[in-house]
Structure formats: C-alpha cells, structure tokens
Design a protein around this motif. Structure first.
Motif, PDB file in Angstrom:
ATOM      1  N   LEU A 175       6.458   4.409   2.039  1.00 18.18           N
ATOM      2  CA  LEU A 175       5.017   4.536   1.846  1.00 18.18           C
ATOM      3  C   LEU A 175       4.502   5.834   2.460  1.00 18.18           C
ATOM      4  CD1 LEU A 175       3.847   0.864   2.560  1.00 18.18           C
ATOM      5  CD2 LEU A 175       4.175   1.969   0.336  1.00 18.18           C
TER       6      LEU A 175
ATOM      7  N   LYS B 234       1.191  10.687  -3.893  1.00 21.78           N
ATOM      8  CA  LYS B 234      -0.105  10.248  -4.406  1.00 21.78           C
ATOM      9  C   LYS B 234      -1.048  11.432  -4.626  1.00 21.78           C
ATOM     10  CE  LYS B 234      -3.955   7.084  -3.353  1.00 21.78           C
ATOM     11  NZ  LYS B 234      -4.479   6.097  -2.387  1.00 21.78           N
TER      12      LYS B 234
ATOM     13  N   ARG C 274       8.769  -4.107 -11.840  1.00 22.63           N
ATOM     14  CA  ARG C 274       7.807  -3.968 -10.753  1.00 22.63           C
ATOM     15  C   ARG C 274       8.537  -3.919  -9.422  1.00 22.63           C
ATOM     16  NH1 ARG C 274       4.965  -2.375 -13.948  1.00 22.63           N
ATOM     17  NH2 ARG C 274       2.884  -3.056 -14.633  1.00 22.63           N
TER      18      ARG C 274
ATOM     19  N   LYS D  90       3.254  -1.349  -5.670  1.00 23.30           N
ATOM     20  CA  LYS D  90       3.720  -2.481  -6.468  1.00 23.30           C
ATOM     21  C   LYS D  90       2.997  -2.611  -7.798  1.00 23.30           C
ATOM     22  CE  LYS D  90       5.168  -5.292  -2.515  1.00 23.30           C
ATOM     23  NZ  LYS D  90       4.979  -6.579  -1.786  1.00 23.30           N
ATOM     24  N   SER D  91       1.857  -1.937  -7.934  1.00 22.85           N
ATOM     25  CA  SER D  91       1.033  -2.134  -9.121  1.00 22.85           C
ATOM     26  C   SER D  91       1.327  -1.144 -10.236  1.00 22.85           C
ATOM     27  CB  SER D  91      -0.442  -2.036  -8.742  1.00 22.85           C
ATOM     28  OG  SER D  91      -0.738  -0.713  -8.276  1.00 22.85           O
TER      29      SER D  91
ATOM     30  N   TYR E 182       1.430   6.389  -0.851  1.00 22.60           N
ATOM     31  CA  TYR E 182       0.829   5.216  -1.496  1.00 22.60           C
ATOM     32  C   TYR E 182       0.743   4.060  -0.494  1.00 22.60           C
ATOM     33  CZ  TYR E 182       1.430   7.332  -6.110  1.00 22.60           C
ATOM     34  OH  TYR E 182       1.357   8.134  -7.199  1.00 22.60           O
ATOM     35  N   THR E 183      -0.177   3.120  -0.778  1.00 25.23           N
ATOM     36  CA  THR E 183      -0.184   1.851  -0.043  1.00 25.23           C
ATOM     37  C   THR E 183       0.800   0.917  -0.722  1.00 25.23           C
ATOM     38  OG1 THR E 183      -1.916   0.885  -1.427  1.00 25.23           O
ATOM     39  CG2 THR E 183      -2.624   2.179   0.504  1.00 25.23           C
ATOM     40  N   GLU E 184       1.113  -0.203  -0.031  1.00 20.28           N
ATOM     41  CA  GLU E 184       2.087  -1.137  -0.594  1.00 20.28           C
ATOM     42  C   GLU E 184       1.578  -1.738  -1.900  1.00 20.28           C
ATOM     43  OE1 GLU E 184       4.805  -5.003   0.701  1.00 20.28           O
ATOM     44  OE2 GLU E 184       3.290  -4.190   2.096  1.00 20.28           O
ATOM     45  N   SER E 185       0.301  -2.068  -1.958  1.00 18.14           N
ATOM     46  CA  SER E 185      -0.250  -2.665  -3.184  1.00 18.14           C
ATOM     47  C   SER E 185      -0.235  -1.658  -4.330  1.00 18.14           C
ATOM     48  CB  SER E 185      -1.668  -3.164  -2.921  1.00 18.14           C
ATOM     49  OG  SER E 185      -2.502  -2.089  -2.504  1.00 18.14           O
ATOM     50  N   GLU E 186      -0.550  -0.384  -4.006  1.00 20.23           N
ATOM     51  CA  GLU E 186      -0.520   0.645  -5.050  1.00 20.23           C
ATOM     52  C   GLU E 186       0.894   0.850  -5.567  1.00 20.23           C
ATOM     53  OE1 GLU E 186      -4.215   3.559  -3.719  1.00 20.23           O
ATOM     54  OE2 GLU E 186      -2.221   3.822  -2.807  1.00 20.23           O
TER      55      GLU E 186
END
Length: 881
Positions: free
Chosen positions: A173, A228, A164, A184-185, A178-182
């Motif tokens: 980004l 993305k 991860r 990392k996920s 992508y966003t940071e959460s996207e």
C-alpha cells in the motif's frame, strides 16, 4: 585467480557483483572451493564482507550442512548433475543462517569461464513463500499474518475467478499509494501502465502472467507499476499459484527495484554509450594488459595500421613498431609497462605494409577495480599530415624569407603617434649596416644620395599631408660604399577620426632590375645591329588582328632583290614570291586549321624570277590571352646546300650500287673458294702417307694444317657476310635460365675440363628476343671466359640480369686474364682482334656478337683489368610480343 575481465568492462562487472542485493559467490569448479563472495553472501553466513568461508570450504559443505528438508543429502549431487548437462542449476533452498532463523532462497548456479579457467557462479535470491497446505478461505494463520505484516516486500493474494485482490499488506500500500479498499476495488491490471515499453497493453500483459501460472506454479518477472498519483516505479514480482484447495488463488510478492533497475539501465546505457564511443571514435584506441599485450582495439586503430582485430588480439605492443623495437622479451615488456606514466609522446610507427606514419599517443594507466590488474589505455592520433603540413609551413616560411632576401625586399612599420619605427632584418642587408643600429627614419634618409634627398623629402611630406602615397625610386650609398637603386611604397592606417595611426611600407632593391633594363636597351641595340648585319633574313609577321609584315631585315634585298620598304608597302606577305603551291598550303593550314611547322624547306622566287632553296624557321608569339599574334623567325639561303645534298644523293646511290656489287663479289668469292678448299682437304686426306719420306710427310702435314685454317677462315667470313644482313628470325619470349642451361649442356666438356664455376643471379627471368642471337651472345662470352682463364685460380663466371627502364641489362663477369684497356680498348670489337697469344682465337667472336646486339637495337660495353677479369654489359631492348 582474477575473476574480472581485462578491460574497461571489468569495473562495471565488479561493482554489480559487490553491490548486488542478492547473495553472490564464485567457486573454482576444479577444486570446488570459494574464490570470491559479495557483501550479501557474507552477511547470510555471518562473515566479514572481504572474507571467504574459513577454511576455504566447498559449496557442498557450506550449503548441505545447514540445509533443512528431505533433499539435504541429494542437493549437491543434483546441482552438479544439472551443471554438467545444462551449465546451469535453478532450485529452492532453505537453511539456517548465522541468526539461526530459517530463510527461503532461490539458488541459481551457473558455469562460467574466467581467464580460461572454469568457475561456478552462485546466486541466492531471498524469497518468502507461504507454507504449503496452510491457507484456508476463512483463516489467516499466524505465520501468514507475520509474513504479511513484517515482510520487507509488498504482498497480495489475488482471486483469479473474481479477478479481485483479497489481501494486501502495508508495504505494497505504501509502495503504490492506494488504500486497502481502493486496492481491492479495481482490476489488478489497472496497476500497470496502459501501454508498456514493448507496445503491449496492460490487460494483455496481465493475461500473459495468468497463462504462465497456468503452466507452472511460479512466475517471476520485472515490470513497471503505477502509483495512485500517476507516477511509476519498477518492480520485481514473483507470482505463485497456491496448491489445492486454493488453486484459484495467486500469491504475489512485489519488490521495488526502481533504484536497482534504473542503475542497471543507466549502467547498460553507459556501457552502450562507451562501446559506441569506443567503436566509432575517430582516434584509434587500444588497451594493453600488464604484459603489454593487446586486449582490445577499436576499428579506427585497425584502419590506422591496416590490421584486422584478429591480427593483433593478444599480440605484444611491438606488433605496431617492429622496425623500431626489434625483438624484446616478455620481461622487458613488463618493465616497460611499469615505467608508463600518464604522458603524451610522438613516435614513428609502421603500418602492416611497412609504410611509416607519425603518431601522437596518449598513454594512461587504469585500474578498473580494487581487485583488478592495471591496464594501459592508449589513444592514438595520426599526425603524419599535420607534421607534413608543419614541415611545409616551415619550409614555406623559410622560402618566403629566402624570396624576400632574393628579391631584396625589406619591410618596415612606423607607429606614427609614438614615433617608433620597426623594420625587418633585410633593411640592414639593403643598407649594409650593422644590425646593432637602431631603426630610425633619419638613418635611412642619411643614406640617400645628395641628388635625390630633396625628391625623397618632398615625397614624404606630400604623402603625410595627403595620407596617400605613390611609389618612389631613388638611390642610396650603403654602409659599405655601394650605390644601390631602391623603390619604396607605403600605406597609411587611420584611426577613428581619420588621423594617421600607423604606416606600413616596403623597400625593394631594384639595382639589378635597373641594370637589367639598361642591359636590355643595349641588347636591343645589339640585336638591331645583328639583324642588320646577319646573312639571314630576320622577320616578324603579324597574324592578329590582321595579316601584316611588321619587320624584315635589310639583307632581304641581297637574298630576294626586294627593298624592305617595298615589302612593307605591299602590306600582306607578297604572294608573288611564293613558288610552290605546297608553301601556300602550309600557311593556309595554319590560318584555317591552327597547324604550323617550325621549319619549312621550300623554293621561293626572287625579284628577278630565279628560284632559290630556303629554310624558314619561326616561333609563335602569344598575347596575355594565350592567342598567337605573330611569328618571328629567320630565312636562310640553303640553295648551295641543296645542290650539295643532291650531289651527295648521287654519290650515295653510286656507293650503294658499288657496295651491292662488292657484297655479290664477296659472296661469290667465298662460296666459290669454299668448294675448292673442301675438295683440296679431301684430296689431302687421300694421300698414301705410307712409304713417304719424313720430309714429304712433314710438308704434307703442314699443308693439311694450312688447308684446315683456310677452311675455318672461309667459314668465319661466311658468318660475317651473313651477319651483314638483318636477321629474319622471329622474336619469342625466352627464359634466361633455360637458354643458359642449354648452353652449359653443350659446353659441358670444356666446362668440366676447366672446372669452371658458373653462377646465375637472374632478377629478370624472361626476355623477348631472337633465340639464335641470344644463344650466340652468351655462348661466345662463356667460351671466351674459359679460353682466357687465369692459371692462378679457378675459373668463375657470373651471369646476372637486371631491368633498366626500357632495357634489360645482361651482365657476364669472369676472373680471367683480362684485357689491357689502355692499349686495346678501341679495338676490342674489331675483326680479327686477338689480345692474348697462344690461345687459338681468331678475333671474330666479339665482332659478331656486337653486330648481333646492335642489329636488334641494343648496345654492348666492356670493363676489364689485366689479371683481374673482364665484365661485359649487354643492353637488350625490352620488347613486347
């Protein structure tokens, strides 16, 4: 030093060098000084883009002086050591630039060769590694935060255990969307296209990166990433495995190189496309440097001149035209180079084998870069065939005009609606009027003879009314008063409503044809009279569609006793006059097998039963299908001739018998005389000359001399007798040089005594001939040349050979006394013919060699002039073993 290669690729190389986002420099390996730097390199050290380090500094001084770290004293030695071993150095470098800020770079140094001189190529690739031992699981030092937030590249930290992303900066980004959460996920392999260009899946590709990092701390690669929105971009990624205690973490720095990558890809495609076009062009292409020497050429040019590329690389341009340019210096070539403009020229050049070809050449000067030297690009097209075609076309047009003039055919065109007439120059020639006269239909009609005017006018009006025309013949009186017969024919061109638009016609002078037809009628009349009055029987015998005697001249009655009408009534050729079965077979062979004899000599039976000898000569007559439809010929009475031939045969037989008896008599006489003469000579030698009176001794000496001459004469007669019989000696392949050398050895004494010079020019070295005859011919001619040499100069003999179709010419020339051809020309090859007194010759040598040459199918002739010399031309038949 010019670093760019001569040629088209130099432009590409210089653009890549100048516009690279990495710092690049080139240094002279021998003098260790900079030669060239790009904009990025200059910016790192605060210099102008086009300037070099001042003064010309050594790379060692420039780098080592500003290097930070423990290796600063050893860096340059390490660079030189690796270059000497591998030709390349790769390492890290930290130094203070002109802004006094510390920067991290990968330093790559490569050894290269430019214009045969060794240079070093330096490349500084900027990098932003994390300071060692500064990473902790729960901390983000300020330096790390600064690198993340202010880096111009995308940066992320990846946990290899959990697979991860732990950290990602804003640049990456924005780069991916992508966003940071996207970010990392998802699995990091999802950022790659599912299937890469080389066929590997994204997961396999990512595992390859991990495996590479397991083996080393850093891994640099270029790959394609997904945004993305599904679009892709090319990225250069450097991954670094962090040291303990964070060894399971990976730092990844991503730079978007889509623009550079696509530019490079496009450049490579352009270069590949250019190379493909260059290599596979139908036209020949060559590139010359400023010294007018070949830099490169494509296969089409090599094929054009039958050269290999290696034959012409580095060669001056005159290698293609040695006969046209000759020897020129390098300075002259450079002057020619300067004078070249962008132009098109046509010249004759020469292939490798010497064949001439016509070429059209487009020359263009090109300067690949601002720094590069000018080159010349030559595009070459073979126009030999096109020039030949143009020449042939011009020749054909000329022949067409000549044919029209010879056939005396004139062309005309009438614009019926505008009433405008155009005609060719031949109309003026037909009418024999000045070419200054305007084309006018009435002018043509004015020359028609009065008795044909109504016919011509009626034909014209009728043709116009019916819009169709038939040929018409009429006569005219020309401007010079000559009477000519003409034939005219024309056709109409109609418009959309069926009205006459134009008329096109030709006028042909048929005066000669008319005269020829009249002459033919006269000739036929003369032939008829000739056939009727000829002493030979003239006949025409048809074979198709049936056998039929179509014509026989009246003299057949005198020769055979038959009336022509009687033979016609018989229909087929009267078989009862055939006597020989052979004659019937001859006719049968033709009709059945298609075989025919042009001349048949046979006996035919006359009406009274008497046989006479005749000679039947005939030729076939063909129809338009190339089939024989008849035979025409003559029958000659040769009965008297055959009787004379029989008498001649009887006389010949009698002559052969007498000749044989004469040869036998001559042979017996010569052999029977030879033995007594030998005995007589021997008895003369037995006389005791001691005590003889001077008178008797003188008589005895004269008797001895006379006996010797008698013996020599008998010996020569024996040679002549032997010559009458055809040689049975074998033919063999003889070397002229070997045969002549043997003869010179045998004649060494007279040759040395006369100081004769013998020169050989042997274009043909061998001949198939009888050895004894060839030696006799050459030896006789050399002996004669020495015997009849001039006292005014040294004796010179030239012997040469030359091939003439199926003969070999052997020529023997001397500069001796010569022969008066006006006086002796018709007796040169006769027996016992001597043309110079006091030389001891018997006059048999030339007679003998002429017989030898002619017996073997050759011939000999002579050219001579008094006090200038003699040349013998011997034509030997060229045989094969």
């Amino acid at each position: 030093m010019d670093l760019a290669k001569n040629g088209i690729e130099a432009a590409f190389s210089n653009v890549l060098f100048d516009e690279s986002s990495d710092g690049m420099a080139v240094a002279d390996a021998e003098n260790v000084t900079f030669l060239k730097i790009n904009r990025k390199f200059a910016a790192l050290f605060g210099m102008e883009a086009d300037a070099l380090p001042q003064p010309k500094q050594s790379p060692a001084n420039l780098f080592v002086a500003e290097t930070i770290g423990q290796k600063q004293d050893l860096l340059w030695l390490e660079v030189l050591e690796q270059l000497s071993k591998k030709g390349e150095y790769r390492g890290e470098l930290t130094f203070k630039g002109h802004s006094e800020q510390v920067s991290w770079y990968d330093l790559i140094v490569k050894k290269a060769v430019g214009n045969k001189e060794v240079v070093h190529l330096y490349m500084l690739k900027e990098k932003h590694p994390f300071p060692k031992n500064e990473w902790e699981n729960d901390t983000k030092p300020a330096i790390l935060d600064g690198l993340f937030n202010h880096s111009i590249d995308g940066v992320l930290v990846y946990d290899n255990h959990s697979e991860r992303v732990l950290m990602v900066n804003e640049v990456l980004l924005r780069m991916t969307g992508y966003t940071e959460s996207e970010f990392k996920s998802i699995d990091i392999s999802g950022h790659f296209p599912e299937v890469l260009d080389n066929g590997r899946h994204a997961r396999d590709y990512y595992e390859g990166i991990v495996n590479n990092l397991a083996a080393r701390e850093q891994y640099r690669h270029v790959t394609q990433h997904l945004r993305k929105d599904g679009s892709s971009f090319w990225a250069e990624i450097q991954t670094t495995r962090l040291p303990e205690p964070n060894k399971h973490l990976t730092l990844s720095i991503t730079r978007d190189i889509t623009h550079e990558y696509m530019a490079q890809l496009h450049l490579e495609e352009s270069r590949a496309m250019f190379k493909g076009v260059f290599d596979n062009a139908i036209q020949g292409v060559a590139i010359f440097d400023e010294n007018y020497r070949v830099v490169t050429a494509n296969q089409a040019l090599c094929d054009l001149f039958d050269f290999c590329l290696d034959d012409i690389m580095g060669q001056p341009f005159d290698v293609f035209n040695p006969a046209g340019l000759g020897k020129i210096t390098d300075e002259e070539r450079r002057l020619r180079f300067k004078r070249v403009e962008n132009n098109l020229l046509e010249r004759k050049f020469y292939k490798k084998n010497g064949d001439a070809i016509d070429l059209r050449i487009s020359l263009r000067k090109v300067k690949p870069t601002k720094q590069g030297n000018e080159i010349i690009m030559a595009v070459v097209e073979n126009i030999t065939k096109s020039k030949q075609a143009l020449a042939q076309l011009a020749k054909s047009e000329m022949k067409l005009k000549e044919a029209a003039a010879i056939a005396q055919i004139a062309a005309w065109e009438l614009d019926y609606k505008m009433n405008k007439l155009y005609w060719s120059d031949e109309v003026y020639n037909l009418l024999e009027i000045p070419k200054s006269a305007d084309a006018d239909m009435y002018l043509l009609l004015d020359h028609v003879v009065p008795e044909d005017k109504d016919k011509v006018n009626h034909h014209w009006l009728s043709s116009v009314e019916n819009k169709t025309s038939e040929p018409i013949e009429y006569e005219v009186i020309t401007g010079k008063g000559n009477r000519k017969s003409l034939r005219s024919i024309f056709r109409f061109s109609l418009d959309g409503v069926g009205e006459i638009d134009n008329l096109f016609g030709i006028v042909q002078d048929i005066t000669q044809m008319k005269n020829a037809m009249a002459a033919l009628e006269q000739s036929e009349d003369r032939f008829r009279r000739l056939a009727e009055n000829s002493p030979n029987v003239i006949f025409r015998f048809a074979v198709h569609p049936e056998l039929q005697l179509e014509y026989v001249s009246p003299v057949v009655e005198d020769m055979f006793g038959y009336q022509p009408e009687e033979l016609y009534r018989l229909g087929k050729y009267p078989e009862h006059i055939f006597f020989e079965k052979r004659l019937a077979n001859i006719f049968g062979n033709y009709f059945i097998k298609g075989q025919w004899q042009k001349s048949i000599i046979c006996q035919l039976r006359k009406a009274d039963g008497k046989l006479i000898w005749v000679d039947i000569k005939s030729v076939p007559v063909y129809n338009d299908k190339d089939e024989i439809i008849a035979f025409e010929g003559v029958i000659s009475d040769i009965d008297t001739l055959k009787q004379s031939e029989q008498k001649l045969l009887d006389q010949k037989t009698e002559l052969i018998t007498k000749n044989t008896e004469l040869e036998q008599f001559t042979y017996i006489a010569s052999h029977d005389l030879r033995s007594p003469v030998i005995n007589f000579n021997a008895l003369l030698q037995m006389f005791d000359r001691d005590g003889m009176t001077q008178h008797n001794l003188a008589l005895l000496n004269k008797l001895d001399l006379t006996s010797g001459k008698l013996y020599e004469t008998l010996h020569d007669l024996m040679d002549v007798i032997a010559l009458q019989k055809r040689s049975t000696s074998p033919f063999e392949k003889l070397n002229f040089n070997t045969v002549i050398t043997d003869i010179i050895t045998q004649l060494s004494e007279p040759i040395n005594e006369s100081e004769a010079q013998i020169v050989l020019y042997l274009a043909v070295e061998t001949v198939v001939y009888v050895r004894i005859h060839l030696k006799s011919i050459i030896q006789n001619l050399i002996t004669n040349a020495i015997k009849y040499r001039s006292e005014l100069h040294n004796c010179e003999i030239c012997i040469s050979t030359k091939r003439l179709d199926d003969m070999i010419l052997l020529k023997v020339e001397d500069n001796g006394l010569g022969i008066d051809m006006d006086k002796f020309g018709d007796r040169i090859f006769g027996m016992f013919q001597v043309f110079h007194s006091g030389k001891g010759g018997k006059g048999l040598g030339l007679f003998i060699i002429k017989k030898q040459i002619e017996q073997l199918g050759g011939k000999i002739r002579v050219e001579s002039e008094l006090n200038k010399g003699t040349t013998f031309f011997i034509y030997l038949k060229n045989r094969k073993l």
